[in-house]
Design an enzyme around this catalytic site. Structure first.
Site, PDB file in Angstrom:
ATOM      1  N   CYS A 197      22.514 -27.880  16.789  1.00  0.00           N
ATOM      2  CA  CYS A 197      21.322 -28.633  17.430  1.00  0.00           C
ATOM      3  C   CYS A 197      21.098 -29.288  15.933  1.00  0.00           C
ATOM      4  O   CYS A 197      20.547 -30.880  15.919  1.00  0.00           O
ATOM      5  CB  CYS A 197      20.826 -28.594  18.199  1.00  0.00           C
ATOM      6  N   ASP A 233      17.540 -36.867  22.828  1.00  0.00           N
ATOM      7  CA  ASP A 233      17.914 -35.734  22.448  1.00  0.00           C
ATOM      8  C   ASP A 233      20.195 -36.067  21.753  1.00  0.00           C
ATOM      9  O   ASP A 233      20.716 -35.888  22.930  1.00  0.00           O
ATOM     10  CB  ASP A 233      18.019 -34.680  23.339  1.00  0.00           C
ATOM     11  N   HIS A 292      16.223 -24.902  20.095  1.00  0.00           N
ATOM     12  CA  HIS A 292      16.702 -25.780  20.339  1.00  0.00           C
ATOM     13  C   HIS A 292      15.462 -27.285  18.965  1.00  0.00           C
ATOM     14  O   HIS A 292      14.725 -27.451  19.153  1.00  0.00           O
ATOM     15  CB  HIS A 292      16.788 -26.739  21.330  1.00  0.00           C
TER      16      HIS A 292
END
Length: 685
Positions: free
Chosen positions: A437, A497, A481
Site C-alpha cells: 500500500c 485509496d 494502511h
C-alpha cells in the site's frame, strides 16, 4: 542385583531440606522466566547457571560455596550491572540486581533466616515482571508464581516431619483465597491519585506500529504482526456498523518527501508555517454520526486513532486532546498504557474548501532531480484534451485517469515488491509495477504533485474483523494502511485509496495479504482445524479485552462511578479512603472472630484434649486449660496412681500426634480409644 532407582524414587528419597530446596528453585526459575526477553543476555545465562548449580548441590548433597566465592560473585554481578546499564539505579538496573541477588542468595540457603530473605526477594522479583508487561498472560503466570512462593513459605513454617507438598499447597491456596477479598477491595477502592498511582510507561522501548515517518517497505513489515492495535465497540442502533470500506482509522499525515522518506510538514516548516498551511480547515459534516468506543493499545506516540472524520473531541479521561489542521487527533502526552475513549465520527464530510493556492503549494513540492519519467508522464497526461490546467474539472479527470491506469496497467498488490531506489515513482509506474500500500500511495501522490494537484500521504488502519465472542471489532497491526488525499477545488481534501484500484478486495471484501505459513504452521493446519484455531483466538482476545477494560483501564473516574452507584452524591478520593478503611476494619474483625472460632471449635485435636480435661474434672481433678497433654498425664498419675497409667500413655500419644507429619491418620484411633479408658476407676479412686 540391585535395581537403579528412578528419578522420582531418588527425589522421594532425598532429605526434606534438599527436596524443599529443589521446589523453591523451580519456583524462582518460574518467577524470573518471563523477564528473559528484557534482561541482558548475560544475566539470564548467569541466573540459569547459578540455579542449575544450586540444584545439583541439593541433589548430590554437596556443601555450599564459601563466603569468599559468594562475595566475588556479588561484586562481579554489581560490576556487570554497572557496565551494562551505566548505573545501579532505575528500573532496568534495579530489576537486574534483584534477579541476581535472588539467585545468589540461594547459594547460602543454610538457615531459616536465609530462606525468609529468599522469599521476600522472590516476591519483589515477581512484582518486577509487571514493570514490563501487565498482560493477562503475565498475570496468570505470576498468579502461579505467587501460589508457588506461598507454598514454599508455608512449607518453611512446618519444620517437623515431612509434609507432602500437596497438603502444603492446599494450605497456601486457602490462604490466598482468604486474602483475595481484601486484595479485590484494595484494587477497587485504593485511591488512584496521580502521579503516585500506576506503573511507569516504557517510553524508550521499541514497539511495532505506525511511525511519525514513512519509508517504502515500512508498513509492509507490519503485516507480519498480528498483535491488536485497537478494539472498537460501535454503539449504533441494532449494532449497525459502517461497511468495511469506510473503516479508515486516521493516523499520521505526511506532506513532505525528501526522496527517500515521507515526513510531517511540522518537522520542516514549524508551528507558525503549519498554522498558515491548511488554516481554513472548516470541517463540515453530514448525516448521523457513528458513536463508538475505542480501546487503544499503548504505542508510545501522542496520537489517537479515530474514524474519518471526528468533529468533536473524543472523551478521554485525564488527558487533553486537540485536532491538527490535517484532522489528526493528538494527545498531550504519549500513549504508554491501554487507553479507552469514546468518539463520534461522520463518514460524510468535507474540509479544506477555503484553502488558497499559496497555502497548498507545499503539497505540490517534489524532490529535485528525481523521477524524470513520472514528470514526463504528467506532462503527457496534461496535454490530453479536457485535462489541461485551465480546464474545469481537470483535477478530477486526472485522478480518474490515474486510477484507471492502476486498474488496467498490470499493476500488482504484493508483499514482496523488491527493493526500490531513489526514483521510486518511476520504478513503480514503469519497472516493478508491484508494491504494497505504501508503494502504491507514494507513487500516486508523487504523480499527483507532478500534475500540480496538491496531494499527501495519510497512514492509519483500514478495516477490521468482528470478534463473535464479544461483538467487538478488532484492528490489528497487520491492518496498517497508507492512502492518499488530494485537494480538488469546490470539494476540498478528498480521500483517494489507490490500493483499492489495484486490489479492490483490500478495502471492499477486506482480504489482507498474508505471509505463506512455514512448514511447521502448515503441518499444524493439517492437525488442528483452522476454524477451531480462530475460535480459540477469538475467545482469548475477548478475555484479554475484558482484562484490559476492567483491570488495566480501571481509572479513578471509574472508581468514582462505583461510589456513585453505591449512593455517594459527589464522591471524591477521601470517600474512597473512608470506605476502604471501614472494609479493612470489618475484614480484620471478621478474621479475628473466625480464627478464634476455628481454633476453639474446629480443631479436632483440641476438641479431643478438651474432652479429656472435662473427664478429669468430673473425676475430681480440675486443671487449667493451658496445660499440655504431658502435664495432664503427670498430674493424673500424681493424683490417681496406677489406675491413670493407661490415660497417661494415651495423653502422651496424643501429644506426639500433634507434631507428626500426618496428624489426621492417628486421630481417629485415639478418638476410638478415648471411650475405652478407665474413667470409672478414676471416679471411684
Amino acid at each position: 542385583m540391585r535395581c537403579a532407582m528412578t528419578p522420582y524414587q531418588r527425589l522421594d528419597a532425598l532429605p526434606r531440606d534438599a527436596r524443599d530446596t529443589l521446589f523453591l528453585l523451580c519456583v524462582i526459575a518460574w518467577v524470573i522466566a518471563p523477564q528473559v526477553g528484557v534482561l541482558p543476555v548475560w544475566v539470564s545465562l548467569l541466573a540459569g547457571g547459578l540455579l542449575l548449580w544450586r540444584g545439583v548441590l541439593a541433589w548430590t548433597g554437596r556443601p555450599l560455596p564459601g563466603r569468599w566465592t559468594l562475595a566475588v560473585a556479588l561484586l562481579g554481578s554489581m560490576a556487570g550491572t554497572w557496565l551494562t546499564h551505566g548505573t545501579l539505579l532505575g528500573r532496568d538496573a534495579g530489576v537486574t540486581l534483584i534477579v541476581l541477588l535472588l539467585v545468589l542468595k540461594t547459594l547460602e540457603l543454610r538457615a531459616r533466616r536465609d530462606a525468609m530473605v529468599v522469599f521476600f526477594l522472590g516476591f519483589f522479583a515477581l512484582l518486577s515482571n509487571f514493570l514490563f508487561s501487565q498482560s493477562l498472560l503475565t498475570a496468570a503466570a505470576m498468579l502461579l508464581a505467587l501460589l508457588g512462593l506461598l507454598t514454599a513459605l508455608v512449607n518453611a513454617h512446618m519444620p517437623v516431619g515431612r509434609p507432602p507438598l500437596a497438603q502444603v499447597l492446599r494450605i497456601a491456596v486457602g490462604m490466598a483465597a482468604l486474602g483475595a477479598p481484601i486484595m479485590a477491595a484494595l484494587f477497587m477502592l485504593f485511591p488512584r491519585v496521580a502521579p503516585l498511582w500506576g506503573l511507569p510507561g516504557d517510553n524508550m522501548s521499541g514497539r511495532s506500529g505506525l511511525s511519525d515517518s514513512m519509508q517504502l517497505g515500512q508498513i509492509t513489515k507490519l503485516v507480519l504482526d498480528e498483535s491488536v492495535a485497537l478494539r472498537v465497540r460501535f454503539d449504533g442502533p441494532d449494532g449497525v456498523v459502517p461497511p468495511q470500506s469506510d473503516l479508515y482509522f486516521r493516523g499520521p499525515v505526511f506532506g513532505f518527501f525528501d526522496g527517500s522518506q515521507w515526513q510531517p510538514l511540522l518537522r520542516h516548516f514549524g508551528d507558525e508555517r503549519l498554522a498558515q498551511t491548511d488554516s481554513a480547515v472548516h470541517l463540515r459534516v453530514q448525516g448521523t454520526p457513528l458513536r463508538y468506543e475505542v480501546t487503544l493499545a499503548p504505542h508510545q506516540r501522542p496520537w489517537l486513532l479515530l474514524l474519518d472524520a471526528a468533529l468533536e473531541p473524543p472523551v478521554v479521561a485525564g488527558m487533553q486532546t486537540f485536532m491538527t489542521p490535517d484532522l489528526q487527533w493528538r494527545t498531550s502526552r504519549p500513549i504508554t498504557n491501554v487507553l479507552r475513549y469514546q468518539a463520534r465520527s461522520y463518514t460524510r464530510f468535507s474540509y479544506g474548501l477555503d484553502a488558497v493556492a499559496a497555502d497548498l503549494r507545499v503539497y505540490t513540492a517534489l524532490p529535485p532531480g528525481l523521477n524524470p519519467r513520472t514528470l514526463a508522464l504528467a506532462r503527457q497526461m496534461r496535454s490530453q484534451p479536457q485535462m489541461g490546467p485551465d480546464h474545469p474539472g481537470s483535477a478530477e479527470a486526472l485522478v480518474r485517469a490515474t486510477l484507471a491506469r492502476l486498474r488496467s496497467g498490470g499493476y500488482t498488490y504484493t508483499l514482496e515488491p523488491g527493493p526500490y531506489g531513489p526514483d521510486s515513482a518511476d520504478e513503480f509506474w514503469f519497472d516493478h509495477k508491484q508494491g504494497f500500500c505504501e508503494h502504491i500511495a507514494s507513487a500516486f501522490v508523487l504523480l499527483m504533485r507532478a500534475l500540480d494537484i496538491p496531494a499527501r500521504i495519510v497512514t492509519g488502519y483500514q478495516g477490521g474483523e468482528r470478534n463473535p465472542i464479544d461483538g467487538l471489532w478488532t484492528v490489528r497491526q497487520s491492518d496498517a494502511h497508507a492512502w492518499a488525499e488530494v485537494w480538488i477545488a469546490r470539494r476540498g481534501w478528498v480521500r483517494v485509496d489507490p490500493t483499492g484500484a489495484v486490489a479492490p478486495s483490500r478495502t471492499g471484501a477486506f482480504q489482507r495479504l498474508r505471509v505463506p505459513p512455514g512448514a511447521l504452521a502448515a503441518a499444524m493446519e493439517q492437525v488442528i482445524s483452522p476454524d477451531l484455531t480462530q475460535s480459540l483466538r477469538a475467545l482469548w482476545e475477548a478475555a484479554n479485552n475484558r482484562w484490559n477494560q476492567w483491570v488495566l483501564n480501571y481509572t479513578q473516574s471509574r472508581q468514582l462511578d462505583l461510589l456513585k452507584s453505591l449512593g455517594f452524591a459527589t464522591p471524591d478520593w477521601p470517600d474512597l479512603i473512608v470506605l476502604l478503611g471501614l472494609l479493612v476494619l470489618l475484614a480484620a474483625l471478621a478474621g479475628i472472630a473466625w480464627s478464634l472460632w476455628e481454633r476453639n471449635r474446629h480443631d479436632p485435636w483440641l476438641r479431643l484434649l478438651a474432652r479429656a480435661r472435662q473427664r478429669l474434672a468430673r473425676a475430681g481433678l480440675a486443671l487449667p486449660e493451658t496445660l499440655p497433654p504431658r502435664a495432664l498425664a503427670e498430674r493424673a498419675l500424681a493424683r490417681f496412681g496406677a489406675p491413670a497409667a493407661a490415660l497417661a500413655e494415651w495423653l502422651l500419644r496424643l501429644e506426639q500426634l500433634r507434631y507428626a507429619a500426618r496428624p489426621d491418620t492417628g486421630l481417629a484411633r485415639l478418638r476410638r480409644e478415648f471411650g475405652a479408658l478407665p474413667w470409672s476407676a478414676l471416679a471411684r479412686h
